[in-house]
Design a protein around this motif. Structure first.
Motif, mmCIF file in Angstrom:
data_model
loop_
_atom_site.group_PDB
_atom_site.id
_atom_site.type_symbol
_atom_site.label_atom_id
_atom_site.label_comp_id
_atom_site.label_asym_id
_atom_site.label_seq_id
_atom_site.Cartn_x
_atom_site.Cartn_y
_atom_site.Cartn_z
ATOM 1 N N ASP A 123 -91.828 -90.933 58.659
ATOM 2 C CA ASP A 123 -90.894 -90.211 57.784
ATOM 3 C C ASP A 123 -90.179 -91.177 56.845
ATOM 4 O O ASP A 123 -90.005 -90.893 55.659
ATOM 5 N N HIS A 124 -89.764 -92.311 57.391
ATOM 6 C CA HIS A 124 -89.063 -93.313 56.586
ATOM 7 C C HIS A 124 -89.971 -93.848 55.473
ATOM 8 O O HIS A 124 -89.537 -93.986 54.313
ATOM 9 N N GLU A 126 -92.546 -92.324 54.151
ATOM 10 C CA GLU A 126 -92.765 -91.240 53.191
ATOM 11 C C GLU A 126 -91.566 -91.101 52.259
ATOM 12 O O GLU A 126 -91.711 -90.929 51.044
ATOM 13 N N LYS A 127 -90.361 -91.202 52.822
ATOM 14 C CA LYS A 127 -89.151 -91.109 52.007
ATOM 15 C C LYS A 127 -89.082 -92.280 51.034
ATOM 16 O O LYS A 127 -88.730 -92.115 49.861
ATOM 17 N N GLN A 128 -89.431 -93.480 51.507
ATOM 18 C CA GLN A 128 -89.434 -94.654 50.629
ATOM 19 C C GLN A 128 -90.413 -94.466 49.478
ATOM 20 O O GLN A 128 -90.111 -94.794 48.327
ATOM 21 N N LYS A 130 -91.505 -91.616 48.174
ATOM 22 C CA LYS A 130 -90.990 -90.623 47.230
ATOM 23 C C LYS A 130 -89.858 -91.198 46.389
ATOM 24 O O LYS A 130 -89.784 -90.954 45.186
ATOM 25 N N ASP A 131 -88.974 -91.969 47.024
ATOM 26 C CA ASP A 131 -87.892 -92.598 46.277
ATOM 27 C C ASP A 131 -88.436 -93.560 45.225
ATOM 28 O O ASP A 131 -87.925 -93.630 44.105
#
Length: 194
Positions: A123-124, A126-128, A130-131
């Protein structure tokens, strides 16, 4: 016989294609010209409820009346869509229930904490990602020099400036923390008896 006849498998087997074709057409002549419907005669959904729903939606597009074939077609399409979804769900359910003991590609693991840590890490990441994509988009928007300044472009440029200022502030904070840690010196461990 000609050389072509010797190479022809059907003639070598003694089969006359024109006679076979005539026999097939004579045997199935009652089926020729009949219409085959893929949908059943009775609709899958209630015709009245479906028709009222379609007309409610159609009012926005100036549709005031419907042919019964439209209702039957939408009902049949809904049935096929649900059948496809249920088939996919069945495959997924079978996959989840099936055991992979015989396969050496799968390792049975009962360490729930490690699994949760792995999922959190995914999840981390994936968030990175997208950011980072958003950051690249904002930077491209900030660097673009379009003649027409539409409100969306102005908003993106403003957001890019805010992001750059935030990154600069975070970098300055990190540098200040590192400088303060260097000024304090290495950490000393306290004795256990204190």
């Amino acid at each position: 016989r000609d050389e072509d006849d010797l190479n022809d498998v059907t003639s070598m087997a003694g089969v006359n294609l024109s006679e076979e074709n005539a026999c097939i057409l004579a045997a199935n002549s009652e089926l020729i010209g009949t219409v085959v419907h893929s949908c059943s005669d009775e609709p899958f959904l209630s015709s009245e409820a479906l028709q009222s729903k379609i007309l409610n939606i159609g009012k926005r597009h100036d549709i005031m009346e419907l042919n019964s074939d439209v209702v039957n077609l939408i009902s049949c399409a809904t049935q096929e869509r649900l059948r496809g979804l249920l088939e996919k769900l069945t495959v997924i359910a079978r996959h989840r229930v099936s055991t992979h003991k015989g396969s050496d590609k799968y390792i049975v693991c009962s360490d729930t904490r490690a699994q949760l840590r792995f999922l959190e890490k995914l999840d981390h990441l994936e968030k990175q990602r997208k950011d980072e994509e958003e950051r690249e988009m904002l930077l491209r928007a900030a660097k673009s020099r379009s003649n027409k300044e539409d409100p969306e472009q102005v908003r993106l440029k403003q957001k890019a400036k805010e992001m750059q200022q935030l990154e600069l502030a975070q970098m300055q904070q990190r540098e200040a923390n590192l400088t303060a840690l260097a000024a304090i010196g290495p950490r000393k461990k306290r004795p256990l008896d204190s």
